[in-house]
Design a protein around this motif. Structure first.
Motif, mmCIF file in Angstrom:
data_model
loop_
_atom_site.group_PDB
_atom_site.id
_atom_site.type_symbol
_atom_site.label_atom_id
_atom_site.label_comp_id
_atom_site.label_asym_id
_atom_site.label_seq_id
_atom_site.Cartn_x
_atom_site.Cartn_y
_atom_site.Cartn_z
ATOM 1 N N ASP A 352 11.137 -11.756 -81.574
ATOM 2 C CA ASP A 352 10.769 -12.157 -80.216
ATOM 3 C C ASP A 352 11.783 -11.634 -79.199
ATOM 4 N N GLU A 353 11.315 -11.386 -77.998
ATOM 5 C CA GLU A 353 12.112 -10.732 -76.962
ATOM 6 C C GLU A 353 13.490 -11.366 -76.771
ATOM 7 N N ASP A 354 13.564 -12.683 -76.739
ATOM 8 C CA ASP A 354 14.834 -13.361 -76.476
ATOM 9 C C ASP A 354 15.579 -13.775 -77.738
ATOM 10 N N SER A 355 15.107 -13.331 -78.879
ATOM 11 C CA SER A 355 15.740 -13.722 -80.130
ATOM 12 C C SER A 355 16.939 -12.835 -80.455
ATOM 13 N N TRP A 356 17.655 -13.164 -81.509
ATOM 14 C CA TRP A 356 18.816 -12.386 -81.961
ATOM 15 C C TRP A 356 18.437 -10.995 -82.450
ATOM 16 N N GLU A 357 17.142 -10.735 -82.657
ATOM 17 C CA GLU A 357 16.669 -9.439 -83.151
ATOM 18 C C GLU A 357 15.574 -8.876 -82.250
ATOM 19 N N GLY A 358 15.651 -9.187 -80.959
ATOM 20 C CA GLY A 358 14.609 -8.764 -80.033
ATOM 21 C C GLY A 358 14.761 -7.346 -79.513
ATOM 22 N N GLY A 359 15.947 -6.722 -79.710
ATOM 23 C CA GLY A 359 16.168 -5.388 -79.182
ATOM 24 C C GLY A 359 16.288 -4.307 -80.229
ATOM 25 N N MET A 360 16.828 -4.672 -81.395
ATOM 26 C CA MET A 360 17.000 -3.709 -82.484
ATOM 27 C C MET A 360 16.852 -4.439 -83.812
ATOM 28 N N ALA A 361 16.215 -3.775 -84.776
ATOM 29 C CA ALA A 361 16.074 -4.299 -86.139
ATOM 30 C C ALA A 361 16.264 -3.134 -87.081
ATOM 31 N N ARG A 362 17.401 -3.128 -87.802
ATOM 32 C CA ARG A 362 17.807 -1.957 -88.579
ATOM 33 C C ARG A 362 18.162 -2.390 -89.996
ATOM 34 N N SER A 363 17.608 -1.716 -90.974
ATOM 35 C CA SER A 363 17.810 -2.089 -92.374
ATOM 36 C C SER A 363 19.063 -1.433 -92.946
ATOM 37 N N VAL A 364 19.646 -2.100 -93.937
ATOM 38 C CA VAL A 364 20.807 -1.574 -94.635
ATOM 39 C C VAL A 364 20.336 -0.722 -95.817
ATOM 40 N N GLU A 365 21.231 0.073 -96.393
ATOM 41 C CA GLU A 365 20.873 0.808 -97.604
ATOM 42 C C GLU A 365 20.914 -0.120 -98.818
ATOM 43 N N ARG A 366 20.388 0.360 -99.938
ATOM 44 C CA ARG A 366 20.228 -0.306 -101.216
ATOM 45 C C ARG A 366 19.064 -1.302 -101.164
ATOM 46 N N ILE A 367 18.068 -0.996 -101.959
ATOM 47 C CA ILE A 367 16.909 -1.863 -102.139
ATOM 48 C C ILE A 367 17.146 -2.627 -103.431
ATOM 49 N N ILE A 368 17.269 -3.931 -103.344
ATOM 50 C CA ILE A 368 17.617 -4.759 -104.493
ATOM 51 C C ILE A 368 16.344 -5.344 -105.090
ATOM 52 N N THR A 369 16.128 -5.119 -106.389
ATOM 53 C CA THR A 369 14.956 -5.650 -107.085
ATOM 54 C C THR A 369 15.381 -6.841 -107.930
ATOM 55 N N ARG A 370 14.747 -7.985 -107.682
ATOM 56 C CA ARG A 370 14.990 -9.188 -108.472
ATOM 57 C C ARG A 370 13.635 -9.770 -108.845
#
Length: 504
Positions: A352-370
């Motif tokens: 959402d616009e005013d949320s902590w992730e409203g301007g950028m959302a970026r993933s880290v490396e390593r896809i963890i399978t559990r």
């Protein structure tokens, strides 16, 4: 070129856009001839996803869908709650250590509210806004601990979770674990961009790091992932490598492979190494084009090998638009020739616009399978990136880290509607006799047949209904012999097909 023509027909019939068609034709010009010369291979135990058209001979009335991940209900999971953290940034690495039974996270942070007061860290004066690598651990991947490592003194106090890696500004640490390295001191490896070796000064009322001779891509080694020793001949690549770094080992070419900007600006470039210390001249491998919109750039990426295929979670920065950054997917069979997945559909959307992730959302490396779930960590930023159209931003929230969950193999599915859809693979040598599917046919059905070279049906599976992560589709007695050349033909109605694979 008949098989290449079939793929172009598939793109047209599924309604993918002209931009994606052009991009795929470009990809075919580089790779299709090579793919025809060397037959499609299916290895035992390796899951075959549908991120691209490699391995597909013919498809009808199935639609490729990029499936959105699910945000964890307790997000954000890692927040800046110490006086040495102004934010928690995933210019870093997430990893599950099987032997320790722990999720581990190497992330980026920096001093909080220091103004122009420099830091004395590990015997060096660092700029007040220096970047530092930090470490956290978790038993369940949700509840995190920042251990007191006793390594790096922050204003004289070592009781913190800061790592002694990087001399000036350690940015974008990428960690690789190789537990079977014969040298115990090198079983953990890292690359990072260290910069600001020219010192710092005040510009326009704020601290500014100056370039220097030690700037570039650096390598370090560790026996435990916590206590690090830098390579004596750093930098290994003397290039400008802002934002995230990625390093992995590709067993097919028996080389380490690194991805970063490597001086190419907001694009993705690649280098490789036999020994982690001597790296090739970087090569540009992926960038945005006109189809992405005006001044759109690849700000960074989290790159991993997933089921033997390169998967990049690319951060799309719309510098000529709203200045925000979300994440799309790209895939490659060799790390050099890339395909944008799903007509450049957004995979990780903004909050959402005013949320902590409203301007950028970026993933880290390593896809963890559990089990049947994927764990992928990401950071959120409130507000757009400053740039040509966005001059000033007031951020209401600090940079924080959250968790995404996704069904195993669930990045992309081939979806059938009310009308029956089919897919026929390219011919391949049968690696094993037991065929498994990952499919959701809760409201429909899926079946698969084994065909010989001429298209004659050799065996047919049971009809799968319901949601099954690992559906045993066919009994051993119904299959051709291991080593025979076969095709698979999938038939689906009101269902999603995620992957298939063979086991002994």
């Amino acid at each position: 070129m008949a098989e290449c023509f079939s793929r172009r027909g598939f793109l047209g019939t599924t309604g993918r856009g002209a931009a994606a068609l052009a991009a795929t034709r470009l990809w075919e010009s580089n790779a299709c001839g090579a793919n025809e010369a060397s037959s499609f291979q299916v290895e035992s135990g390796v899951r075959q996803l549908f991120l691209d058209d490699v391995g597909i001979e013919q498809i009808d009335r199935l639609r490729r869908v990029v499936n959105k991940p699910t945000r964890h209900a307790e997000n954000p999971l890692l927040s800046p709650d110490t006086h040495w953290e102004r934010g928690c940034q995933v210019y870093g690495t997430a990893y599950y250590d099987e032997a320790a039974g722990l999720f581990k996270l190497w992330y980026l942070t920096g001093p909080k509210d220091r103004g122009l007061k420099p830091l004395e860290l590990d015997g060096y004066e660092r700029a007040p806004h220096t970047t530092m690598a930090a470490y956290a651990k978790s038993k369940d991947g949700v509840h995190w601990v920042k251990p007191k490592l006793g390594i790096l003194p922050y204003d004289g106090d070592k009781q913190n979770n800061l790592l002694g890696i990087g001399k000036h500004n350690c940015e974008g640490i990428s960690v690789l674990h190789e537990p079977h390295d014969p040298d115990p001191a090198r079983r953990w490896k890292a690359v990072y961009w260290d910069h600001g070796s020219g010192g710092w000064e005040v510009r326009n009322g704020g601290p500014f790091c100056k370039a220097g001779p030690e700037d570039g891509w650096h390598a370090s080694f560790s026996p435990d992932g916590i206590h690090w020793k830098k390579y004596t001949n750093n930098p290994v690549i003397p290039k400008y490598c802002d934002t995230n770094q990625n390093v992995l080992y590709d067993p097919r070419i028996k080389k380490y492979v690194g991805f970063s900007r490597f001086g190419f600006g907001r694009r993705l470039a690649r280098s490789e190494s036999d020994d982690f210390m001597h790296w090739s001249e970087p090569q540009l491998v992926l960038q945005c084009d006109e189809a992405d919109g005006p001044a759109t750039q690849i700000y960074g990426a989290g790159v991993d090998l997933y089921e033997g295929v390169y998967l990049a979670m690319i951060w799309i920065y719309r510098a000529g638009g709203d200045g925000k950054i979300d994440t799309q997917l790209a895939t490659s069979r060799d790390g050099i020739h890339w395909t944008r997945v799903g007509d450049r559909a957004t995979w990780l959307e903004l909050g959402d616009e005013d949320s902590w992730e409203g301007g950028m959302a970026r993933s880290v490396e390593r896809i963890i399978t559990r089990g049947g779930q994927l764990y992928i960590y990401y950071c959120g930023v409130h507000g757009a990136h400053t740039g040509p159209k966005i001059k000033n931003v007031v951020r209401k929230h600090p940079v924080q880290i959250g968790l995404l969950n996704q069904r195993r193999d669930g990045f992309v599915s081939l979806d059938a509607g009310d009308e029956e859809g089919t897919l026929t693979t390219k011919p391949f040598k049968l690696p094993r006799r037991k065929l498994f599917l990952n499919t959701d046919a809760t409201d429909g059905k899926v079946s698969v047949a084994v065909l010989d070279r001429s298209g004659k049906q050799l065996a047919k599976s049971r009809v799968i209904t319901g949601d099954e992560l690992s559906a045993r589709a066919m009994s051993p007695g119904g299959l051709a012999k291991v080593g025979d050349t076969v095709r698979l033909k999938f038939v689906a109605r009101n269902a999603k097909i995620y992957s298939y694979w063979f086991e002994a």
